[in-house]
Design a protein around this motif. Sequence first.
Motif, mmCIF file in Angstrom:
data_model
loop_
_atom_site.group_PDB
_atom_site.id
_atom_site.type_symbol
_atom_site.label_atom_id
_atom_site.label_comp_id
_atom_site.label_asym_id
_atom_site.label_seq_id
_atom_site.Cartn_x
_atom_site.Cartn_y
_atom_site.Cartn_z
ATOM 1 N N GLN A 44 -12.601 12.212 48.597
ATOM 2 C CA GLN A 44 -13.866 12.040 48.881
ATOM 3 C C GLN A 44 -14.815 13.535 49.003
ATOM 4 O OE1 GLN A 44 -15.614 9.381 48.614
ATOM 5 N NE2 GLN A 44 -13.534 8.495 47.858
ATOM 6 N N PHE A 81 5.121 -0.556 36.936
ATOM 7 C CA PHE A 81 5.307 0.341 36.863
ATOM 8 C C PHE A 81 6.707 1.134 36.364
ATOM 9 C CE2 PHE A 81 1.363 0.071 40.126
ATOM 10 C CZ PHE A 81 0.818 0.953 39.669
ATOM 11 N N TYR A 130 -8.325 12.836 38.431
ATOM 12 C CA TYR A 130 -9.381 12.953 39.089
ATOM 13 C C TYR A 130 -9.565 13.046 40.558
ATOM 14 C CZ TYR A 130 -7.967 8.253 40.330
ATOM 15 O OH TYR A 130 -7.252 7.072 40.963
ATOM 16 N N TRP A 131 -8.886 13.373 40.871
ATOM 17 C CA TRP A 131 -8.317 14.343 42.237
ATOM 18 C C TRP A 131 -8.671 15.721 41.866
ATOM 19 C CZ3 TRP A 131 -4.276 10.976 44.403
ATOM 20 C CH2 TRP A 131 -4.742 9.664 45.128
ATOM 21 N N ASP A 189 -2.465 8.827 33.871
ATOM 22 C CA ASP A 189 -2.921 8.935 35.545
ATOM 23 C C ASP A 189 -2.747 9.655 36.778
ATOM 24 O OD1 ASP A 189 -6.239 7.900 36.708
ATOM 25 O OD2 ASP A 189 -4.530 6.438 37.479
ATOM 26 N N TRP A 239 -14.063 6.777 40.515
ATOM 27 C CA TRP A 239 -13.864 6.060 39.487
ATOM 28 C C TRP A 239 -14.772 4.914 39.757
ATOM 29 C CZ3 TRP A 239 -11.944 1.875 41.140
ATOM 30 C CH2 TRP A 239 -11.166 1.581 41.805
ATOM 31 N N ASP A 281 -6.168 3.363 56.217
ATOM 32 C CA ASP A 281 -5.176 2.081 55.682
ATOM 33 C C ASP A 281 -4.297 1.283 55.579
ATOM 34 O OD1 ASP A 281 -8.175 1.388 55.764
ATOM 35 O OD2 ASP A 281 -8.638 1.430 53.866
ATOM 36 N N THR A 283 -3.814 12.367 41.121
ATOM 37 C CA THR A 283 -4.270 11.873 40.114
ATOM 38 C C THR A 283 -5.682 12.780 39.555
ATOM 39 O OG1 THR A 283 -6.227 11.271 40.926
ATOM 40 C CG2 THR A 283 -4.761 9.982 41.402
ATOM 41 N N TYR A 340 -5.951 4.745 32.032
ATOM 42 C CA TYR A 340 -6.704 4.280 32.671
ATOM 43 C C TYR A 340 -8.494 4.797 31.934
ATOM 44 C CZ TYR A 340 -2.939 2.742 35.967
ATOM 45 O OH TYR A 340 -1.535 2.754 35.938
ATOM 46 N N TYR A 349 -10.093 6.514 53.352
ATOM 47 C CA TYR A 349 -9.436 5.431 52.657
ATOM 48 C C TYR A 349 -8.384 6.554 51.749
ATOM 49 C CZ TYR A 349 -13.623 5.594 50.136
ATOM 50 O OH TYR A 349 -15.189 5.853 49.934
ATOM 51 N N TRP A 350 -8.049 5.612 51.318
ATOM 52 C CA TRP A 350 -7.297 5.868 50.372
ATOM 53 C C TRP A 350 -7.986 6.846 49.115
ATOM 54 C CZ3 TRP A 350 -3.199 1.684 47.568
ATOM 55 C CH2 TRP A 350 -2.369 2.831 45.942
ATOM 56 N N GLY A 395 -2.188 -0.187 37.891
ATOM 57 C CA GLY A 395 -3.699 0.179 38.552
ATOM 58 C C GLY A 395 -4.642 -1.052 38.081
ATOM 59 N N GLU A 396 -5.965 -1.064 38.725
ATOM 60 C CA GLU A 396 -6.313 -2.062 38.749
ATOM 61 C C GLU A 396 -7.776 -1.383 38.591
ATOM 62 O OE1 GLU A 396 -6.797 -6.953 39.733
ATOM 63 O OE2 GLU A 396 -7.813 -5.169 40.448
ATOM 64 N N TYR A 397 -8.333 -0.740 39.485
ATOM 65 C CA TYR A 397 -9.633 0.253 38.569
ATOM 66 C C TYR A 397 -10.699 -0.517 39.189
ATOM 67 C CZ TYR A 397 -6.527 4.654 38.485
ATOM 68 O OH TYR A 397 -6.121 5.883 38.641
HETATM 69 O O1 G3I Z 1 -15.027 2.404 48.418
HETATM 70 C C1 G3I Z 1 -15.001 0.757 49.504
HETATM 71 C C2 G3I Z 1 -15.516 1.819 50.448
HETATM 72 O O2 G3I Z 1 -16.644 1.128 50.610
HETATM 73 C C3 G3I Z 1 -15.163 0.838 52.350
HETATM 74 O O3 G3I Z 1 -15.357 1.915 52.929
HETATM 75 C C4 G3I Z 1 -13.100 1.724 51.886
HETATM 76 C C5 G3I Z 1 -12.547 0.574 53.331
HETATM 77 O O4 G3I Z 1 -11.065 0.338 53.131
HETATM 78 O O5 G3I Z 1 -12.936 0.936 50.642
HETATM 79 C C6 G3I Z 1 -13.499 1.545 49.792
HETATM 80 O O6 G3I Z 1 -12.785 1.200 48.978
HETATM 81 C C7 G3I Z 1 -11.122 1.862 48.441
HETATM 82 C C8 G3I Z 1 -11.233 2.184 46.746
HETATM 83 O O7 G3I Z 1 -9.890 2.615 46.420
HETATM 84 C C9 G3I Z 1 -12.038 3.442 46.178
HETATM 85 O O8 G3I Z 1 -12.268 4.850 46.435
HETATM 86 C C10 G3I Z 1 -10.175 1.294 48.905
HETATM 87 O O9 G3I Z 1 -10.392 0.640 49.837
HETATM 88 C C11 G3I Z 1 -8.598 2.057 48.069
HETATM 89 O O10 G3I Z 1 -7.690 0.908 48.769
HETATM 90 C C12 G3I Z 1 -8.834 1.851 46.274
HETATM 91 O O11 G3I Z 1 -7.767 2.870 46.585
HETATM 92 C C13 G3I Z 1 -7.168 3.038 45.306
HETATM 93 C C14 G3I Z 1 -6.156 2.512 44.987
HETATM 94 O O12 G3I Z 1 -5.626 2.495 43.423
HETATM 95 C C15 G3I Z 1 -5.745 0.452 45.243
HETATM 96 O O13 G3I Z 1 -6.473 0.349 43.839
HETATM 97 C C16 G3I Z 1 -7.863 4.419 45.308
HETATM 98 O O14 G3I Z 1 -8.803 4.589 44.941
HETATM 99 C C17 G3I Z 1 -6.722 4.628 43.565
HETATM 100 O O15 G3I Z 1 -7.096 6.078 43.064
HETATM 101 C C18 G3I Z 1 -5.795 4.133 43.690
HETATM 102 O O16 G3I Z 1 -5.431 4.710 42.309
HETATM 103 C C19 G3I Z 1 -3.782 4.576 41.823
HETATM 104 C C20 G3I Z 1 -3.977 3.792 39.991
HETATM 105 O O17 G3I Z 1 -4.147 1.919 40.906
HETATM 106 C C21 G3I Z 1 -2.829 3.981 39.946
HETATM 107 N N1 G3I Z 1 -2.299 5.171 39.200
HETATM 108 C C22 G3I Z 1 -2.187 5.802 40.257
HETATM 109 C C23 G3I Z 1 -3.491 5.569 41.443
HETATM 110 C C24 G3I Z 1 -3.772 6.901 42.474
HETATM 111 O O18 G3I Z 1 -2.444 6.667 43.227
#
Ligand code: G3I
Length: 745
Positions: free
Chosen positions: A620, A436, A730-731, A360, A559, A696, A728, A367, A614-615, A514-516
């Motif tokens: 985006q 991990f 998907y980036w 991933d 995702w 964040d 990742t 995932y 955010y993350w 990762g929960e996704y």
């Molecule tokens: O969608 C909401 C948005 O509506 C809101 O305004 C915003 C405010 O903070 O949050 C958005 O949700 C974010 C979500 O990703 C969707 O993009 C969360 O804040 C953010 O914390 C969340 O981060 C994800 C992260 O895991 C934690 O769950 C990343 O997208 C995702 O790429 C990342 O994935 C990890 C895997 O778990 C494990 N493998 C590596 C991978 C990359 O770091």
Amino acid sequence: MKRSKALLALAMAAALTVSMTGCKSQDSTENSSEEVTTEQPADTERENMIVNGDFSDDLTNWFLYTNGATAAQSVNADGEMEIQVTEPGTLEHAVQPYYDGFSLETGCVYEFSFDVHSTVERTMQWRLQLNGGDYHAYVSDIITVNEEVQHVTASFTMEEATDPAPRLCVNMGMLEGCPSDLGEHTVYFDNFALYLTDDSGKVEGAGGVETTDINVNQIGYIPDAEKKAVVRAEAGTEITGEFNVVDVKTDETVFTGTLADAKENTASGEQTAIADFSELTEAGTYKVVTENYGESFEFEIGEGIYDKVMDSAMRMFYLQRCGSVLEDETFGHDACHTGGAVIYGDTSSAAREVTGGWHDAGDYGRYTVAGAKAAADLMLAYENYGEQFGDDTGIPESGNGIPDILDEVKYELDWMLMMQDSETGGVYHKITCANFPDSVMPEEETEQLILAPVSTTATADFAAVMAMAARVYQDIDADYQKTCLAAAEQAWSYLEATPGDGKGFLNPESIVTGEYGDPDDSDERYWALAELYKTTKSDTYLSALKEYKAEDIVDGLGWQNVGLYGVYAYLSSGDSSDVYYQSVESHFKQAVDSVLQKAEQDSYGVTLGSGDYYWGSNLQAANNGMLLLMADQLSPNETYVRVARQQLDYLMGTNTNSYCFITGFGTLSPENPHHRPSQAVGSAMPGMLIGGPDADLDDPYAQATLADRPEAACYVDNVQSYSCNEVTIYWNSPLVYLMTGMEAD
Ligand code: G3I
Ligand code: 9MR
Ligand code: ZN
């Protein structure tokens, strides 16, 4: 804080040298000059760097990590932190209370102390350590504890580079020297203190990275593209004057312009102005120079300037392949993750083979929802710009008569097919180990692989992607086309029988990868139906699709939110005279307009507004660029292409951080991605788009170093910062789409 114990500890100080013997930690003397002292902090006015070290504010700032162990953390009536260990596990760090949020500076002398006692006699190891990478200790010691309160104290000099975000922790798993029958027991901690006792030897660090106040696309511009540099100064100041574009080979000024559009840019907290040199079309290597704001990094103007980045960005997928021997001078390795997988919660399940696919990210999980997004982007790039993909990129399948991008995607699809439960059609959410891994190469992650439960989001994304594949591979491999379509249809049957539960996938107990997660699967279902319709043209899917009102579709190309993939699939295949079609079309246009508006408001032209950092914020930006190019496919429009290009400019350097966010390219690019192969090998794999600014502050390193920064500036190139510096698949995939589209335009 338990006062009586603290006093007792003072009285016990003399006995310390004796109680601190036992087995010495290997790294206790390796990285620091440490000596055990019996001195007490004389100066009570010194600032204790451990906030809430006495637990007067309950467990604030304190956490407990467990790995294959059972333990609980609480503060008791005596004001001590209690760690109740039920199962100590097998690893040294299987039970680990920890504290983050202090710093250790090169050359400074510190004094560390705490009180501890335990219901049983046992050994444990306290550590002040690097919080990432190899987690090595700056200072540590193994101590033996028992029922008597012991005041542990150590003085040490920080010999290594200043660490703004180390971790204080105590390893309480099974350590050498621990009784093997270490059963249930409780350990009590109190009065953690860390004082700076001498800063006379302080060595100033090498300083931060060198950025510029004129930011450009560090890779460069295609001759007929719009070209803008962003000049910045402190908020509230003025920016005026001229700028020159200088040919770096001849040192001659080839273009002069006036700085324009001065305004304050909210997301970056700066004053900005634009240096527009779009008229310069001559191929060459240049920089933008001003009298008052310095100069930009170098960049090129020319055809084909993204070719190398593109090759590397695609090669990343090959290098993320799981389950086969990889041929590469730097990142090659043996087949990984070939041991069978068990199904979570089904202890009787025989291990089954679930090999292949791409790792991933910086971790080695696979995932389904994440893989689906990546595969979809590459297939869309092929569907829309197929002529750009060759069969000679140097992957094992090169020269087989099939474009390499399709061979690469098939590697993922073959794995996804194994993720489907052949009986029900449901698709497992992910395959990972429970935790991990360390910063090792993939073949060194040899823990048990576990298939996490089926989810409706994974199943619907799978159906969508398999339906796409049935289109994309139809002229290439008829059998494969049939397999993919059958898999998609079986997945859809599962979904018909299984309504969403409103919660979505949640990590089951003991799995922490990762929960996704995603409580709303309506957009995934919409996407599945739209792709099934586009591929089969069956009315059954069309009428099911029409059940979803256009205004209810959850937009996104991520995702988590995938509605726009569905919208695009339908708009690119449906009947445009249909009323439903028109409602979806206007919904799509609204989404596109809102992206355009954001770009308009931001000085860097990025489609990120307040709250969007955010993350994975770079995702985006890349996705929005891709969306605009998809909109251009449906209805050609120069503005769409221009703003899409701005997203690429932003990712390649036209941003407040002065970073080209793609490893290995540009003058300033991430050198320390949170990516285990790069960490293991000691150099960044090239061609990877990192996550980017995350306001964040989702990891301890970001919290320690980026607090109070403007949103867009919450980025640090540090290996520990997985929330801004991971990579990742998907980036990279929308980046590939975007670069392909720009070259095609
Ligand atoms: O969608 C909401 C948005 O509506 C809101 O305004 C915003 C405010 O903070 O949050 C958005 O949700 C974010 C979500 O990703 C969707 O993009 C969360 O804040 C953010 O914390 C969340 O981060 C994800 C992260 O895991 C934690 O769950 C990343 O997208 C995702 O790429 C990342 O994935 C990890 C895997 O778990 C494990 N493998 C590596 C991978 C990359 O770091
Ligand atoms: O390395 C992990 C990374 O791939 C994930 O995106 C991230 C968030 O889930 O977690 C990283 O692992 C960290 C874990 O969550 C906490 N302990 C430190 C790990 C990083 O080295
Ligand atoms: Zn693997």
